[in-house]
Enzyme design. Structure first.
Site, PDB file in Angstrom:
ATOM      1  N   HIS A 120       0.653  -7.340  -6.332  1.00 54.52           N
ATOM      2  CA  HIS A 120      -0.432  -7.199  -7.326  1.00 54.52           C
ATOM      3  C   HIS A 120      -0.805  -5.747  -7.621  1.00 54.52           C
ATOM      4  O   HIS A 120      -1.696  -5.498  -8.435  1.00 54.52           O
ATOM      5  CB  HIS A 120      -1.660  -8.000  -6.888  1.00 54.52           C
ATOM      6  N   GLN A 153       1.188   1.715  -2.374  1.00 54.40           N
ATOM      7  CA  GLN A 153       0.723   2.515  -3.525  1.00 54.40           C
ATOM      8  C   GLN A 153       1.859   3.332  -4.146  1.00 54.40           C
ATOM      9  O   GLN A 153       1.621   4.195  -4.979  1.00 54.40           O
ATOM     10  CB  GLN A 153      -0.430   3.445  -3.094  1.00 54.40           C
ATOM     11  N   ASN A 182      -4.068   5.100  -0.069  1.00 52.78           N
ATOM     12  CA  ASN A 182      -4.739   4.291  -1.090  1.00 52.78           C
ATOM     13  C   ASN A 182      -6.139   4.794  -1.438  1.00 52.78           C
ATOM     14  O   ASN A 182      -6.687   4.418  -2.460  1.00 52.78           O
ATOM     15  CB  ASN A 182      -4.821   2.825  -0.649  1.00 52.78           C
ATOM     16  N   SER A 199       2.703  -4.962  -1.694  1.00 53.92           N
ATOM     17  CA  SER A 199       2.112  -6.146  -2.330  1.00 53.92           C
ATOM     18  C   SER A 199       2.457  -6.165  -3.807  1.00 53.92           C
ATOM     19  O   SER A 199       2.472  -5.110  -4.448  1.00 53.92           O
ATOM     20  CB  SER A 199       0.581  -6.084  -2.225  1.00 53.92           C
ATOM     21  N   CYS A 247     -10.864  -1.801  -0.544  1.00 54.79           N
ATOM     22  CA  CYS A 247     -10.593  -2.714   0.571  1.00 54.79           C
ATOM     23  C   CYS A 247     -11.706  -2.648   1.604  1.00 54.79           C
ATOM     24  O   CYS A 247     -11.982  -3.607   2.292  1.00 54.79           O
ATOM     25  CB  CYS A 247      -9.284  -2.357   1.252  1.00 54.79           C
ATOM     26  N   THR A 277       6.511 -23.291   3.642  1.00 56.53           N
ATOM     27  CA  THR A 277       7.009 -23.407   2.266  1.00 56.53           C
ATOM     28  C   THR A 277       6.682 -22.139   1.484  1.00 56.53           C
ATOM     29  O   THR A 277       5.567 -21.622   1.564  1.00 56.53           O
ATOM     30  CB  THR A 277       6.340 -24.626   1.579  1.00 56.53           C
TER      31      THR A 277
HETATM   32  N1  PMP Z   1      -1.752  -1.147   2.173  1.00 56.70           N
HETATM   33  C1  PMP Z   1      -2.265  -0.384   1.200  1.00 56.70           C
HETATM   34  C2  PMP Z   1      -1.893   1.058   1.134  1.00 56.70           C
HETATM   35  C3  PMP Z   1      -3.137  -0.928   0.260  1.00 56.70           C
HETATM   36  O1  PMP Z   1      -3.635  -0.159  -0.714  1.00 56.70           O
HETATM   37  C4  PMP Z   1      -3.467  -2.296   0.355  1.00 56.70           C
HETATM   38  C5  PMP Z   1      -4.420  -2.930  -0.637  1.00 56.70           C
HETATM   39  N2  PMP Z   1      -5.601  -2.247  -0.821  1.00 56.70           N
HETATM   40  C6  PMP Z   1      -2.895  -3.052   1.379  1.00 56.70           C
HETATM   41  C7  PMP Z   1      -2.051  -2.448   2.264  1.00 56.70           C
HETATM   42  C8  PMP Z   1      -3.197  -4.505   1.529  1.00 56.70           C
HETATM   43  O2  PMP Z   1      -2.675  -5.234   0.469  1.00 56.70           O
HETATM   44  P1  PMP Z   1      -3.001  -6.792   0.340  1.00 56.70           P
HETATM   45  O3  PMP Z   1      -4.494  -6.900   0.367  1.00 56.70           O
HETATM   46  O4  PMP Z   1      -2.417  -7.186  -0.968  1.00 56.70           O
HETATM   47  O5  PMP Z   1      -2.373  -7.483   1.495  1.00 56.70           O
END
Ligand code: PMP
Length: 344
Positions: free
Chosen positions: A167, A147, A126, A165, A289, A203
């Site tokens: 998003h 990614q 990432n 994820s 992150c 839930t």
């Molecule tokens: N793994 C990777 C490779 C990511 O890029 C990310 C988000 N930056 C995550 C895990 C974590 O994802 P989330 O914050 O949506 O749990």
């Protein structure tokens, strides 16, 4: 939204179809586990999403899909396995921080771990977009696909589990997936209910899961190769425009075009991120992150990059809304800012 958004590795805008489906699901009442009509209606939607998600990653059976709150939770599930966990030095913190047993590397190449235990190697890094090869040496092999999904065809071959994820490919935040090759052999992640085949009590996030399903369905209709080619051109425009400021590219031989990691010597990443922001461009320093953290990136450290270059590393990550004009505008903005900041 930011006018020129180049931080898609951190998160992507939810697609219009996703927003509509989520709002629609939120307007409905019904716990997917209730047996009345309202409950069944929500359950049908959740199960439709499970099928879409299974198909987008090529899982054999929708029951191999466990909905979670995101990749972080799915990655953390490895802690429930009663065996040693080996991780690559390039993993996202949600895996890297789970174990002190780190696989050795030569550049981006990961050396095979022990022939037992869990081995976790992400698909695409990432911070830089490097594509990694999983040695598949454990008796449980995990891969963080965060990614990769939505950008390239996924292959689950040799993996016992995987995570991602929603998003990162146009779905909502706060919803993700743990893929399990054999869910019956995996310990429960959360207790206190029979949801998710007894593996994750609580839930379900019905609207979020519906949104994730819609995002997955849209990915399945896309021509991913064509989109990759388009993004490769944008990346090239940025790289060429930046040449006058002597950039150092953190690249691997096997590279995803969706992420561009650059150190511009002599300029602190945070300064450049703020300069770009003021001019209407959203980029990030290293990995979003870990922004806010003063620690240098563990990924770039593992590659042996000198500390001054690590502190100068910015990340540009592309998405569907980026055009040639905006890519060239961003690169020119970075060149101008660098020249101003380094003027003697
Ligand atoms: N793994 C990777 C490779 C990511 O890029 C990310 C988000 N930056 C995550 C895990 C974590 O994802 P989330 O914050 O949506 O749990």
């Amino acid at each position: 939204m930011h006018q020129n958004y180049f931080d898609h590795a951190a998160t992507t805008p939810a697609l219009p179809e996703v927003r509509e489906a989520v709002c629609h699901a939120m307007a409905e009442v019904g716990n997917p586990h209730s047996i009345h009509q309202s409950g069944r209606s929500m359950r049908d939607k959740v199960e439709w999403s499970r099928q879409e998600v299974a198909q987008v990653i090529g899982a054999d059976d929708p029951q191999q899909i466990i909905f979670t709150s995101g990749a972080t939770e799915a990655n953390n599930s490895l802690l429930h396995l009663p065996q040693e966990l080996w991780v690559s030095p390039f993993e996202h913190s949600s895996i890297r921080e789970l174990s002190s047993k780190v696989l050795s590397n030569k550049g981006w190449e990961i050396e095979a771990g022990p022939m037992q235990g869990t081995v976790s190697v992400m698909a695409v890094n990432n911070e830089t977009g490097a594509i990694l090869t999983h040695p598949l040496s454990g008796n449980h092999n995990h891969s963080d696909l965060t990614q990769l999904v939505g950008k390239k065809q996924v292959t689950l071959q040799g993996l016992q589990s995987a995570s991602f994820s929603g998003h990162k490919f146009g779905g909502p935040m706060g919803v993700g997936v743990l893929y399990l090759e054999d869910p019956s052999s995996f310990p429960a992640l959360q207790r206190g209910g029979e949801q998710e085949f007894g593996l994750r009590a609580g839930t379900l996030n019905g609207p979020g899961i519906v949104g994730l399903g819609v995002a997955a369905a849209i990915v399945r209709q896309k021509n991913l190769d064509q989109e990759e080619e388009r993004v490769r051109e944008l990346r090239q425009i940025v790289k060429e425009t930046l040449l006058p400021v002597g950039p150092h590219y953190n690249e691997s031989e096997n590279q995803s075009p969706w992420i561009l990691s650059i150190a511009i010597p002599g300029v602190l990443a945070e300064t450049l991120v703020i300069e770009a922001d003021v001019r209407g461009y959203a980029i990030s320093s290293g990995a979003a992150c870990s922004s806010g953290s003063t620690e240098p990136s563990h990924v770039l450290m593992a590659l042996g990059l000198p500390l001054d270059l690590i502190r100068s590393t910015i990340r540009i990550s592309f998405g569907p809304s980026n055009t040639k004009e905006s890519a060239s505008g961003l690169a020119q903005c970075l060149v101008d800012s660098t020249k101003r900041l380094t003027k003697p």
